[in-house]
Structure formats: structure tokens, C-alpha cells
Design an enzyme around this catalytic site. Sequence first.
Site, PDB file in Angstrom:
ATOM      1  N   SER A 281       1.072  -0.905  -0.319  1.00  0.00           N
ATOM      2  CA  SER A 281      -0.124  -0.535   0.279  1.00  0.00           C
ATOM      3  C   SER A 281       0.571   1.372   0.281  1.00  0.00           C
ATOM      4  O   SER A 281       2.025   1.214   0.880  1.00  0.00           O
ATOM      5  CB  SER A 281      -0.422   0.423   0.938  1.00  0.00           C
ATOM      6  OG  SER A 281      -1.572   0.990   1.208  1.00  0.00           O
TER       7      SER A 281
ATOM      8  N   TYR B 221      -1.752   0.248  10.613  1.00  0.00           N
ATOM      9  CA  TYR B 221      -2.156  -0.720   9.027  1.00  0.00           C
ATOM     10  C   TYR B 221      -0.784  -0.437   7.958  1.00  0.00           C
ATOM     11  O   TYR B 221       0.027  -1.512   7.614  1.00  0.00           O
ATOM     12  CB  TYR B 221      -3.364   0.009   8.263  1.00  0.00           C
ATOM     13  CG  TYR B 221      -3.012  -0.557   6.636  1.00  0.00           C
ATOM     14  CD1 TYR B 221      -3.645  -1.465   6.969  1.00  0.00           C
ATOM     15  CD2 TYR B 221      -2.725   0.479   6.354  1.00  0.00           C
ATOM     16  CE1 TYR B 221      -2.948  -1.929   4.875  1.00  0.00           C
ATOM     17  CE2 TYR B 221      -3.197   0.212   4.428  1.00  0.00           C
ATOM     18  CZ  TYR B 221      -3.848  -1.133   4.153  1.00  0.00           C
ATOM     19  OH  TYR B 221      -3.461  -1.531   2.830  1.00  0.00           O
TER      20      TYR B 221
ATOM     21  N   LYS C  62       1.923  -2.605   6.846  1.00  0.00           N
ATOM     22  CA  LYS C  62       2.056  -3.183   5.568  1.00  0.00           C
ATOM     23  C   LYS C  62       4.088  -2.797   4.544  1.00  0.00           C
ATOM     24  O   LYS C  62       4.355  -3.776   4.290  1.00  0.00           O
ATOM     25  CB  LYS C  62       1.452  -2.228   4.410  1.00  0.00           C
ATOM     26  CG  LYS C  62      -0.602  -2.666   4.130  1.00  0.00           C
ATOM     27  CD  LYS C  62       0.413  -3.612   3.159  1.00  0.00           C
ATOM     28  CE  LYS C  62      -1.788  -4.271   3.562  1.00  0.00           C
ATOM     29  NZ  LYS C  62      -1.381  -5.627   2.274  1.00  0.00           N
TER      30      LYS C  62
END
Length: 335
Positions: free
Chosen positions: A119, A143, A147
Amino acid sequence: MTWLITGGAGYIGAHVVRAMTGAGERVVALDDLSAGGSAPERLPEGVPLVIGSILDRELVDRTIAGHEVSGVVHLAARKQVGESVEAPLLYYRENVHGLTTLLEAAVAARIQRFVLSSSAAVYGMPDARLVTEDTPCLPINPYGETKLAGEWLVRATGRAHGMATACLRYFNVAGAAPPESADAGVSNVIPMFFEALTKGEPPLIFGDDHPTPDGTCVRDSVHVADLAGAHLAAARHLAARDRPGDLTVNIGTGLGVSVRELADLVAAVTGRTEPAARVVGRRAGDPARVVASVDRIERELGWTARHTVRDMIESAWQGWCLRVSGESKIPGQST
């Protein structure tokens, strides 16, 4: 060869499955169906689906052996930024420990090719006109951290075990192909606008005092069908390699569109100009501009986005209307 696609029954995963099977690749999907919108009906007819979690090592081992898997495309992950702030342990367990379990199974089975769904969240709040793959990675939420940790883990495993790897850093994803396969979630800006208009409420624009041409945030949005094509290109790139190596690429269009421009396009496509979008205060942590440099993916994979932002909005709106009216029929779903 057969590709294992984790998260294959979700919004992005099902598009990847469709792109790869449409190009003649053999695939098997693994999905625990926990994400909103994940459903067996999303998959094309004839694609095997194993229901379960990547945290279940025994299940993963059986799936790899039973389907003679020789490559992995890993999309299964938690992906809500706000939720990651509230539940970091959940995100590290699902996104990092889950990936560790999957890689352990892949190494044990001597799988030589691994594609990771990453991402643009790994970059955090980059101060750059175009974000290249060499832009420093400074994630600002759990998050994005998971990643980035996942990328480190994949590359290290590849180097240690002779596995060819690719990390694909998505920018904003929208649209559907076909419309019936649209995203059922409302966490991204386009479906958020749709939801507000459907309720007769003004779509919200968070801040118009950013250092951008119209004061609203600028983002790079890529059509999900183009994103799926990038996965196919990456998988085939790894399959053709004689020697292991790693590849990290951005997936975007290289074109920035402001939130105000998106709101105007949504109004034009839907025909719903009232109520007009309303500006409210900035959200904490929103970078003013995040737009991908796509030179590397064009050079390495020969891939470029084909769909426009209007294409994304039109297909997403058709899917939204089908879902709201209760008439949605996902390809492969029985009547």
C-alpha cells in the site's frame, strides 16, 4: 503453474482472480470471508475456493499440496486505517503474523514466486510532487506499519530461500469491472460520496486550506481492473525469471485528482448536484498530496493504467445503484 490467491473472494481479490483466469492462469482462492463484501459468488465459475484463514497453517499446507500451488498472490489483510489505530494488535496478528505463517508454508513447499499486496500507506505523509519507490517510508498508522513490515519480511524471505518476490504498493483503488463486482465498503472517498448522496446528505470534503490548487487533498486513484492487470503482469514477470530477485513498484496513474474535482465528477456522473458537497475541518494526518510515480512499473512490467477517473466513478456508481436497489447479481452467482 497454479497460483494461490489469498483474499480471492474480496473486492480486489476477485478482480485479480478474474484477470488471471481470463489470461489462462490456473488459480485457487483462499478466503475466510470475514471482510465486508467478501463472498464466494464474486468468483468466476469453476474457480476453487478454500474457506479459511492464512493463520491456519495446516489448512494452508493442505491447500498448497492439494492444488499443486507453485506461486502465491497475497491479498488477504485488514485494511482500515481507523480500525488499525483502535486495534493494533489485531492488525499485527492478521497482517504480519498471518503473512509469516503463509511464508513459512510457502518455504516448506519450496514455492519460488510470491506477490505481496502492499500500500501507499507505507509512505506516510510524503513531501514530494510524485512519490517514487525510493521515497522514504514513514508510515503514520498501524496499517501502514504492518504493510511495510510485510514488505521487509517478504524480501528477506526471498533472499534467504531463493524466492522471486514482488511488492505492489497500491494508491487509491476505485471502480468495478463489471459494475456488479463493485466495492461494498464505504471507507473510501467515492463510495462515501455515494452514501451521502443516497441519504440526501451533502458529501463531506475534509479541509479546503491545503497547499494544493483548489485547497483540497490531491490523490492518485487507479481503477481496480487496472490494478488486477498489474497483479497479472507481476505474476508473469516472476514466473519468467530464471533467477530469484525482488521487485517493488507503485500502482497508480501518475495523475493527481483533488477531492473537490472528485466531488464535481460524482455530481456529474450521478446527476445529483444537490445537496452540494460541504467543507468541514481537516482530518488529522491527511497529507495534502499523494500521487504515484509510475515510471518503474512501466519500465519493469510494461504496465500502464488505461481507465480514467470518470470510468472509475461510472462503474462504481452503477454497482452502487445495483446494490442499493437489491438487484445486484455478481458474475457467477446463481439466480
